[in-house]
Design a protein around this motif. Structure first.
Motif, PDB file in Angstrom:
ATOM      1  N   THR A 416       0.840  -1.205   0.000  1.00 47.77           N
ATOM      2  CA  THR A 416       0.000   0.000   0.000  1.00 47.77           C
ATOM      3  C   THR A 416       0.870   1.248   0.000  1.00 47.77           C
ATOM      4  O   THR A 416       1.791   1.391   0.800  1.00 47.77           O
ATOM      5  CB  THR A 416      -0.931   0.012   1.220  1.00 47.77           C
ATOM      6  N   THR A 417       0.551   2.154  -0.923  1.00 47.14           N
ATOM      7  CA  THR A 417       1.395   3.321  -1.173  1.00 47.14           C
ATOM      8  C   THR A 417       0.541   4.574  -1.355  1.00 47.14           C
ATOM      9  O   THR A 417      -0.495   4.523  -2.021  1.00 47.14           O
ATOM     10  CB  THR A 417       2.243   3.107  -2.448  1.00 47.14           C
ATOM     11  N   LEU A 418       0.979   5.675  -0.753  1.00 53.12           N
ATOM     12  CA  LEU A 418       0.362   6.971  -1.019  1.00 53.12           C
ATOM     13  C   LEU A 418       1.383   7.850  -1.738  1.00 53.12           C
ATOM     14  O   LEU A 418       2.436   8.171  -1.181  1.00 53.12           O
ATOM     15  CB  LEU A 418      -0.079   7.662   0.280  1.00 53.12           C
ATOM     16  N   ARG A 482      -2.423   4.187   7.302  1.00 45.37           N
ATOM     17  CA  ARG A 482      -3.201   3.516   6.258  1.00 45.37           C
ATOM     18  C   ARG A 482      -2.359   3.057   5.068  1.00 45.37           C
ATOM     19  O   ARG A 482      -2.839   2.287   4.248  1.00 45.37           O
ATOM     20  CB  ARG A 482      -4.308   4.455   5.759  1.00 45.37           C
ATOM     21  N   TYR A 483      -1.124   3.560   4.959  1.00 45.84           N
ATOM     22  CA  TYR A 483      -0.270   3.192   3.815  1.00 45.84           C
ATOM     23  C   TYR A 483       1.125   2.859   4.335  1.00 45.84           C
ATOM     24  O   TYR A 483       1.721   3.617   5.101  1.00 45.84           O
ATOM     25  CB  TYR A 483      -0.182   4.338   2.804  1.00 45.84           C
ATOM     26  N   ASN A 484       1.646   1.724   3.883  1.00 44.76           N
ATOM     27  CA  ASN A 484       2.969   1.304   4.338  1.00 44.76           C
ATOM     28  C   ASN A 484       4.064   2.183   3.763  1.00 44.76           C
ATOM     29  O   ASN A 484       5.081   2.421   4.401  1.00 44.76           O
ATOM     30  CB  ASN A 484       3.215  -0.158   3.930  1.00 44.76           C
ATOM     31  N   ARG A 485       3.851   2.681   2.539  1.00 49.10           N
ATOM     32  CA  ARG A 485       4.850   3.529   1.896  1.00 49.10           C
ATOM     33  C   ARG A 485       4.245   4.899   1.583  1.00 49.10           C
ATOM     34  O   ARG A 485       3.200   4.987   0.926  1.00 49.10           O
ATOM     35  CB  ARG A 485       5.372   2.878   0.605  1.00 49.10           C
ATOM     36  N   VAL A 486       4.902   5.934   2.061  1.00 48.73           N
ATOM     37  CA  VAL A 486       4.490   7.311   1.762  1.00 48.73           C
ATOM     38  C   VAL A 486       5.543   7.865   0.811  1.00 48.73           C
ATOM     39  O   VAL A 486       6.690   8.089   1.204  1.00 48.73           O
ATOM     40  CB  VAL A 486       4.402   8.166   3.038  1.00 48.73           C
ATOM     41  N   VAL A 487       5.156   8.053  -0.442  1.00 49.07           N
ATOM     42  CA  VAL A 487       6.121   8.364  -1.497  1.00 49.07           C
ATOM     43  C   VAL A 487       5.946   9.808  -1.957  1.00 49.07           C
ATOM     44  O   VAL A 487       4.871  10.201  -2.423  1.00 49.07           O
ATOM     45  CB  VAL A 487       5.950   7.409  -2.694  1.00 49.07           C
ATOM     46  N   ILE A 488       7.005  10.583  -1.815  1.00 47.58           N
ATOM     47  CA  ILE A 488       6.999  11.968  -2.297  1.00 47.58           C
ATOM     48  C   ILE A 488       7.385  11.950  -3.771  1.00 47.58           C
ATOM     49  O   ILE A 488       8.493  11.559  -4.130  1.00 47.58           O
ATOM     50  CB  ILE A 488       7.983  12.830  -1.487  1.00 47.58           C
ATOM     51  N   LEU A 514       7.181   8.407  11.538  1.00 45.30           N
ATOM     52  CA  LEU A 514       6.894   7.963  10.181  1.00 45.30           C
ATOM     53  C   LEU A 514       8.198   7.779   9.400  1.00 45.30           C
ATOM     54  O   LEU A 514       8.339   6.827   8.621  1.00 45.30           O
ATOM     55  CB  LEU A 514       5.998   8.994   9.476  1.00 45.30           C
ATOM     56  N   VAL A 515       9.157   8.679   9.619  1.00 45.85           N
ATOM     57  CA  VAL A 515      10.455   8.593   8.954  1.00 45.85           C
ATOM     58  C   VAL A 515      11.336   7.552   9.641  1.00 45.85           C
ATOM     59  O   VAL A 515      11.975   6.724   8.991  1.00 45.85           O
ATOM     60  CB  VAL A 515      11.153   9.966   8.944  1.00 45.85           C
ATOM     61  N   ARG A 516      11.373   7.585  10.972  1.00 42.05           N
ATOM     62  CA  ARG A 516      12.221   6.653  11.717  1.00 42.05           C
ATOM     63  C   ARG A 516      11.887   5.198  11.401  1.00 42.05           C
ATOM     64  O   ARG A 516      12.780   4.346  11.366  1.00 42.05           O
ATOM     65  CB  ARG A 516      12.050   6.874  13.217  1.00 42.05           C
ATOM     66  N   HIS A 519       8.950   4.525   6.573  1.00 41.12           N
ATOM     67  CA  HIS A 519       7.746   4.574   5.733  1.00 41.12           C
ATOM     68  C   HIS A 519       7.815   5.634   4.628  1.00 41.12           C
ATOM     69  O   HIS A 519       6.950   5.648   3.751  1.00 41.12           O
ATOM     70  CB  HIS A 519       6.513   4.856   6.598  1.00 41.12           C
ATOM     71  N   VAL A 520       8.807   6.526   4.669  1.00 39.71           N
ATOM     72  CA  VAL A 520       8.851   7.650   3.726  1.00 39.71           C
ATOM     73  C   VAL A 520       9.907   7.402   2.655  1.00 39.71           C
ATOM     74  O   VAL A 520      11.043   7.027   2.962  1.00 39.71           O
ATOM     75  CB  VAL A 520       9.132   8.977   4.453  1.00 39.71           C
ATOM     76  N   TYR A 521       9.508   7.627   1.387  1.00 42.81           N
ATOM     77  CA  TYR A 521      10.392   7.384   0.250  1.00 42.81           C
ATOM     78  C   TYR A 521      10.327   8.549  -0.728  1.00 42.81           C
ATOM     79  O   TYR A 521       9.370   9.341  -0.729  1.00 42.81           O
ATOM     80  CB  TYR A 521       9.975   6.117  -0.503  1.00 42.81           C
TER      81      TYR A 521
END
Length: 639
Positions: A416-418, A482-488, A514-516, A519-521
């Motif tokens: 799951t990705t946002l 709600r999302y395993n990956r938060v992609v900028i 969230l960063v630690r 989850h953030v990419y």
């Protein structure tokens, strides 16, 4: 009348449909059952790191039993992993069996291995089966026995020979590229993993590619490395007991930060021991101060670590990231009761003996209480607006599956990705090409607010940031993420880089967990398309473009993508599917978030000015020797 013929089933279910797989075939066919997700190394829980962990765990268990104080680890050419310990060594007659026969190992004998991580006899077998090459070597009393495997198949089993090497075990393996596609080890993830081993095994020395990892004060060293001494509210509290160690302090970052371990295993998803730790801290401080503080005020900005050791731990998956509910031997108490009672007794005693810490801790709780009450009215109005907006929110194009919702399809939840995009054109391309089951899109209307130095109240007052936190469902912490990956996903230009920094500032300022927690990419998208009539190659940097030009010959068509909105939905689908390139945002454990944000997002500081002046380079200086000019590419093609 003739009997009607029943239609033939397209896939008949007969005796031939029943298959029996050997251990090697089953692991290679269903690797997720043994090591979780495969991945390419861009996430700390990807399979290649689980393979490394499974091998090191055996060496750690030897150290825990009192054998071997040093472990040597090397990664050669980012492909081959070598782990050598100086314990007792595998019994020579069982060297082949312990890495190739399921349910075979020394840890079933509880007299030999007390409170070990690996209890199921699967770990090194999985590594063996999922490696293109696997070598095991054991030395005991001047005799060495080795064996070599390929994809789990034994290819070399020479007789034992004499040696002058020290006792111990060596295992070397290369993850199979047919299973782990385009994998790459990230040193930052391995370093974090190795430091954890050092903190949990005081006195152990780990040598990794020339760097030494060693700790004498356990979890206190861990928290000292994870926190900034200038921002913590009181000295780190360390509580030691039989089979349990706890450390905690309060900082100034938003959220709660925990590190939990069972028998040396980093339980990244917590479990009963972490829940009991959080519960125990709240109960103890309420009783100690004789005030019914809100639990969120007590735990706000807390940084804590807990490590316990138990016999036969029950984890909720093969990768051992979450502890289940178990009893403590020999008294039969539950883990919850054991941890809560320990915290209640030892934290209470510590605060009685340390009045300065007692006062500082109470001030921190009351400060959090004031901030929460000051924000209550703004938060209520903002949530009402967000609830109304969610009914017709054009910013979010949601997906069907969500992370942590408890569905049976764990693999889809992990995917799951946002995507957070800038503008409608970019979000339109991603929306049309995404996988609607696992990929959602949140569209920004422009540059978001620079949140540096602001209170969390601003998140609720700013409609866009409030909608983003509600889309992620992280207002109350990561439990509801709600999302395993938060992609900028921003353009590869100056404006895109600025938006990227503003979003990272938002997450680091208010939701650092969230960063630690990885989850953030950052989404990497191609800068160039190089093609001829037969072949199309997408290139992510100048070097790849040059290589593509060499490969396609003379006069290929070259397109430079200036922004995500210029990439058609059909093409975009090729970049966010199986071949997606994600760069994880990794927060170095010894970096202070506030110092980091002050440097990059604060006022124009002298330090930043000095850095820019010292590193300023002219355009002509950027042509490096490893990038061929176009003329040389043409000459190479002619040759």
């Amino acid at each position: 009348m003739a009997d009607e013929q029943l239609p033939q089933a397209p896939h008949a279910y007969t005796e031939d449909s029943i298959r029996s797989l050997d251990w090697r075939e089953h692991i290679r066919l269903r690797p997720g059952m043994y090591i979780g997700k495969l991945g390419d190394g861009s996430s700390p829980d990807d399979g290649i790191y689980i393979l490394v962990k499974e091998v090191i765990d055996n060496s750690i268990d030897e150290h825990m039993m009192g054998y071997g104080r040093t472990i040597d680890i090397k990664i050669i050419d980012n492909q081959r992993v070598v782990v050598r310990d100086y314990g007792r060594g595998i019994p020579l007659g069982k060297v082949v069996d312990v890495v190739s026969k399921i349910n075979t190992g020394g840890k079933y004998d509880s007299k030999v291995f007390q409170k070990s991580v690996g209890l199921n006899g699967v770990g090194t077998k999985a590594v063996n089966a999922l490696s293109s090459n696997f070598v095991v070597q054991s030395v005991r009393e001047g005799i060495m026995k080795a064996a070599e495997f390929q994809a789990g198949q034994l290819v070399s089993d020479p007789k034992p020979v004499k040696t002058s090497q020290r006792n111990g075990t060596m295992m070397a393996f290369e993850p199979d590229p047919a299973i782990f596609r385009n994998f790459k080890f990230k040193t930052e993830f391995l370093e974090s993993q190795l430091w954890n081993y050092a903190y949990l095994n005081a006195g152990l020395t780990i040598n990794f590619n020339g760097q030494k990892y060693h700790s004498e004060r356990g979890l206190q060293d861990l928290l000292e490395r994870k926190t900034d001494p200038e921002t913590i509210n009181y000295p780190i509290i360390r509580l030691m007991g039989e089979d349990i160690e706890i450390a905690l302090t309060h900082g100034n970052d938003y959220g709660e930060e925990y590190y939990s371990f069972v028998n040396g295993q980093n339980t990244t998803q917590g479990g009963t021991h972490l829940a009991a730790f959080r519960e125990g801290v709240v109960k103890t401080l309420r009783e100690f101060y004789k005030k019914d503080y809100d639990a969120s005020d007590i735990r706000a900005s807390i940084v804590g670590a807990i490590a316990i050791r138990v016999q036969e731990p029950v984890f909720e998956s093969q990768t051992k990231t979450k502890l289940g509910s178990i009893l403590m031997e020999p008294d039969g108490a539950t883990v919850r009761n054991f941890v809560v009672d320990f915290v209640k007794e030892h934290l209470d005693n510590y605060l009685h003996k340390n009045p300065e810490t007692k006062e500082a801790l109470q001030k921190r709780i009351e400060r959090s209480e004031r901030e929460r009450k000051d924000m209550a009215g703004v938060k209520k109005l903002a949530n009402q607006r967000a609830k109304k907006a969610s009914l017709h929110n054009r910013k979010l194009r949601d997906c069907r599956f969500h992370f942590g919702e408890g569905s049976k399809d764990v693999e889809k939840e992990a995917l799951t990705t946002l995507f957070i995009t800038e503008g409608d054109s970019a979000s339109g391309s991603i929306t049309k090409s995404r996988n609607v089951e696992t990929e959602a899109v949140f569209s920004l209307r422009g540059k978001p607010l620079n949140c540096f130095g602001m209170k969390k109240k601003i998140v609720y007052e700013n409609e866009e940031l409030n909608l983003l936190q509600h889309a992620l469902n992280i207002e109350e912490g990561l439990e509801g993420l709600r999302y395993n990956r938060v992609v900028i996903a921003t353009d590869a230009d100056v404006d895109g880089m600025h938006i990227r920094l503003l979003l990272l500032t938002f997450f680091l300022q208010f939701f650092p967990d969230l960063v630690r927690n990885g989850h953030v990419y950052i989404l990497e998208t191609p800068l160039f398309r190089v093609r001829n009539k037969k072949t199309t190659i997408y290139c992510y940097d100048e070097r790849e473009k040059q290589e593509a030009m060499r490969k396609l010959g003379r006069n290929p068509e070259i397109t430079r993508f200036k922004g995500l909105g210029e990439i058609s939905p059909d093409e975009f689908g090729r970049f966010i599917g199986d071949n997606i390139r994600l760069e994880p945002v990794i927060l170095q454990s010894d970096r202070s978030i506030q110092k980091l944000l002050t440097y990059y997002m604060g006022k124009n500081t002298p330090a930043r000015q000095e850095f820019i002046i010292e590193n300023l380079r002219l355009e002509k200086d950027l042509i490096t020797s490893d990038v061929l000019p176009v003329e040389e590419v043409a000459e190479a093609d002619l040759a």
